[in-house]
Write a protein that holds these residues in place. Sequence first.
Motif, PDB file in Angstrom:
ATOM      1  N   TRP A  54    -101.811 -29.250  12.697  1.00  0.00           N
ATOM      2  CA  TRP A  54    -101.553 -28.029  13.478  1.00  0.00           C
ATOM      3  C   TRP A  54    -101.962 -26.739  12.783  1.00  0.00           C
ATOM      4  O   TRP A  54    -102.136 -25.722  13.432  1.00  0.00           O
ATOM      5  CB  TRP A  54    -100.054 -27.926  13.805  1.00  0.00           C
ATOM      6  CG  TRP A  54     -99.568 -28.931  14.785  1.00  0.00           C
ATOM      7  CD1 TRP A  54     -99.204 -30.230  14.512  1.00  0.00           C
ATOM      8  CD2 TRP A  54     -99.404 -28.756  16.197  1.00  0.00           C
ATOM      9  NE1 TRP A  54     -98.814 -30.855  15.666  1.00  0.00           N
ATOM     10  CE2 TRP A  54     -98.924 -29.965  16.724  1.00  0.00           C
ATOM     11  CE3 TRP A  54     -99.604 -27.675  17.064  1.00  0.00           C
ATOM     12  CZ2 TRP A  54     -98.648 -30.143  18.065  1.00  0.00           C
ATOM     13  CZ3 TRP A  54     -99.327 -27.847  18.415  1.00  0.00           C
ATOM     14  CH2 TRP A  54     -98.858 -29.068  18.904  1.00  0.00           C
ATOM     15  N   CYS A  55    -102.050 -26.737  11.461  1.00  0.00           N
ATOM     16  CA  CYS A  55    -102.102 -25.451  10.746  1.00  0.00           C
ATOM     17  C   CYS A  55    -103.454 -25.150  10.109  1.00  0.00           C
ATOM     18  O   CYS A  55    -103.555 -24.236   9.282  1.00  0.00           O
ATOM     19  CB  CYS A  55    -100.979 -25.391   9.709  1.00  0.00           C
ATOM     20  SG  CYS A  55     -99.351 -25.608  10.463  1.00  0.00           S
ATOM     21  N   LEU A  60     -94.324 -21.313   2.318  1.00  0.00           N
ATOM     22  CA  LEU A  60     -92.884 -21.378   2.044  1.00  0.00           C
ATOM     23  C   LEU A  60     -92.493 -20.227   1.144  1.00  0.00           C
ATOM     24  O   LEU A  60     -93.241 -19.901   0.208  1.00  0.00           O
ATOM     25  CB  LEU A  60     -92.556 -22.671   1.287  1.00  0.00           C
ATOM     26  CG  LEU A  60     -92.558 -23.979   2.062  1.00  0.00           C
ATOM     27  CD1 LEU A  60     -92.716 -25.149   1.098  1.00  0.00           C
ATOM     28  CD2 LEU A  60     -91.251 -24.118   2.836  1.00  0.00           C
ATOM     29  N   SER A  61     -91.340 -19.600   1.383  1.00  0.00           N
ATOM     30  CA  SER A  61     -90.881 -18.623   0.382  1.00  0.00           C
ATOM     31  C   SER A  61     -89.972 -19.367  -0.577  1.00  0.00           C
ATOM     32  O   SER A  61     -88.919 -19.875  -0.170  1.00  0.00           O
ATOM     33  CB  SER A  61     -90.179 -17.437   1.039  1.00  0.00           C
ATOM     34  OG  SER A  61     -89.488 -17.855   2.177  1.00  0.00           O
ATOM     35  N   ARG A 109     -94.034 -23.327  15.289  1.00  0.00           N
ATOM     36  CA  ARG A 109     -92.591 -23.236  15.000  1.00  0.00           C
ATOM     37  C   ARG A 109     -91.815 -24.246  15.859  1.00  0.00           C
ATOM     38  O   ARG A 109     -90.946 -24.969  15.376  1.00  0.00           O
ATOM     39  CB  ARG A 109     -92.106 -21.801  15.286  1.00  0.00           C
ATOM     40  CG  ARG A 109     -90.647 -21.556  14.965  1.00  0.00           C
ATOM     41  CD  ARG A 109     -90.271 -20.106  15.266  1.00  0.00           C
ATOM     42  NE  ARG A 109     -91.113 -19.165  14.530  1.00  0.00           N
ATOM     43  CZ  ARG A 109     -90.891 -18.768  13.268  1.00  0.00           C
ATOM     44  NH1 ARG A 109     -89.840 -19.214  12.624  1.00  0.00           N
ATOM     45  NH2 ARG A 109     -91.716 -17.931  12.674  1.00  0.00           N
ATOM     46  N   GLU A 110     -92.195 -24.308  17.151  1.00  0.00           N
ATOM     47  CA  GLU A 110     -91.521 -25.247  18.060  1.00  0.00           C
ATOM     48  C   GLU A 110     -91.758 -26.693  17.631  1.00  0.00           C
ATOM     49  O   GLU A 110     -90.879 -27.547  17.715  1.00  0.00           O
ATOM     50  CB  GLU A 110     -92.033 -25.062  19.502  1.00  0.00           C
ATOM     51  CG  GLU A 110     -91.685 -23.726  20.128  1.00  0.00           C
ATOM     52  CD  GLU A 110     -90.202 -23.452  20.040  1.00  0.00           C
ATOM     53  OE1 GLU A 110     -89.423 -24.264  20.550  1.00  0.00           O
ATOM     54  OE2 GLU A 110     -89.821 -22.436  19.421  1.00  0.00           O
ATOM     55  N   LYS A 117     -99.297 -20.030  10.506  1.00  0.00           N
ATOM     56  CA  LYS A 117     -98.862 -21.219  11.246  1.00  0.00           C
ATOM     57  C   LYS A 117     -98.015 -22.125  10.351  1.00  0.00           C
ATOM     58  O   LYS A 117     -97.004 -22.686  10.785  1.00  0.00           O
ATOM     59  CB  LYS A 117    -100.088 -21.994  11.764  1.00  0.00           C
ATOM     60  CG  LYS A 117    -100.821 -21.274  12.877  1.00  0.00           C
ATOM     61  CD  LYS A 117    -101.988 -22.109  13.387  1.00  0.00           C
ATOM     62  CE  LYS A 117    -102.665 -21.421  14.569  1.00  0.00           C
ATOM     63  NZ  LYS A 117    -103.885 -22.130  14.996  1.00  0.00           N
ATOM     64  N   GLY A 118     -98.452 -22.246   9.086  1.00  0.00           N
ATOM     65  CA  GLY A 118     -97.699 -23.091   8.145  1.00  0.00           C
ATOM     66  C   GLY A 118     -96.277 -22.576   7.976  1.00  0.00           C
ATOM     67  O   GLY A 118     -95.304 -23.342   8.034  1.00  0.00           O
ATOM     68  N   THR A 119     -96.145 -21.250   7.778  1.00  0.00           N
ATOM     69  CA  THR A 119     -94.809 -20.652   7.627  1.00  0.00           C
ATOM     70  C   THR A 119     -93.969 -20.943   8.863  1.00  0.00           C
ATOM     71  O   THR A 119     -92.808 -21.360   8.771  1.00  0.00           O
ATOM     72  CB  THR A 119     -94.928 -19.117   7.432  1.00  0.00           C
ATOM     73  OG1 THR A 119     -95.692 -18.883   6.261  1.00  0.00           O
ATOM     74  CG2 THR A 119     -93.572 -18.462   7.300  1.00  0.00           C
TER      75      THR A 119
END
Length: 321
Positions: free
Chosen positions: A231-232, A319-320, A119-120, A243-245
């Motif tokens: 990263w994901c 993603l939503s 997220r960061e 992680k993707g979200t």
Amino acid sequence: MAVYTDIAEDDLKWFLTEYDAGTLLSYKGIAEGVENSNFLLHTSKDPLILTLYEKRVEKSDLPFFLGLMQHLAARGLSCPLPLPRRDGALLGSLSGRPAALISFLEGMWLRKPEARHCREVGRALAEMHVAGDGFELKRANALSIDGWRGLWEKSEARAGEVEPGLQTEIRSELDFLSTAWPSGLPAGVIHADLFPDNVFFLGDQLSGLIDFYFACNDLLAYDVSICLNAWCFEKDGAYNITKGTAMLEGYQSVRPLSDAEISALPVLSRGSSLRFFLTRLYDWLTTPEGAMVTKKDPLEYLRKLRFHRQIKSPAEYGLSL
Ligand SMILES: Nc1ncnc2c1ncn2[C@@H]1O[C@H](COP(=O)(O)OP(=O)(O)OP(=O)(O)O)[C@@H](O)[C@H]1O
Ligand SMILES: N[C@@H](CCO)C(=O)O
């Protein structure tokens, strides 16, 4: 290890007289990294990183990279700041190589990043994209769609050594990408290599971004796809949707992605997988056995490419919609 060029203490002391950097107390080579030679310098003032630019870096690109760090730092992004020489130049020369001093950034890179770190990173990437606005120098991305076929041709004849059948698969991927590559998406300055080893944390707090030596002008969402890839995914090759979200939410908290950028994510992610597959493949086939550089596995990126190829909707990245 990445110290390709050794430096003599006397030469370094002479080099430092051009800067207001204090007196040299100690210096040592830094083992990490693959592209350039890096040294940590302790002086009577602040610690510094000395970088000697090696053969893969074009000298004519250095004003872009160093100027970009100055531009981003001036806009509040935490990244190294080049130290100007007394004559104002950002670049000097040492041991026959172009050389620069940059500020030392506190922190460590994470060997096992978690969703909260992603997220960061998403947030910091978006902050970089926003802060890059207004940077006047331009640098085309030599490692984007127009460069991939030429890079592939350097390895193609021996690619079967890495995995049988690669020739057919990569040729058809190149054909697909050359027709499906998006145009007209928001573009700007991208980092283009924001892997875990280029992001420093102090505890859980992101302390800064380093290594702007692939930075260039390209599609902003392409940089997002590079980070999703870097990263994901887990070590076993599985995509970690949590992680993707987190990464995409972090990014969009600063710079929301347009519908067109979101729709393009699977294609962009195929492209960024291919980009790192191709550079790793080339290095894999050309780095001599016993060289003091850790070769990175090209097949890791082939597996990511195959994952993105079977994506049916960008929602699968977390993603939503
Ligand atoms: N400004 C900085 N502050 C603190 N440490 C730094 C800084 N710049 C570089 N380093 C250290 O040097 C190492 C290598 O730096 P960097 O990633 O820029 O090298 P590189 O050869 O361009 O590597 P690569 O392209 O493989 O990531 C980093 O992992 C870090 O340990
Ligand atoms: N980040 C790159 C190497 C350095 O640019 C990779 O993992 O292939």
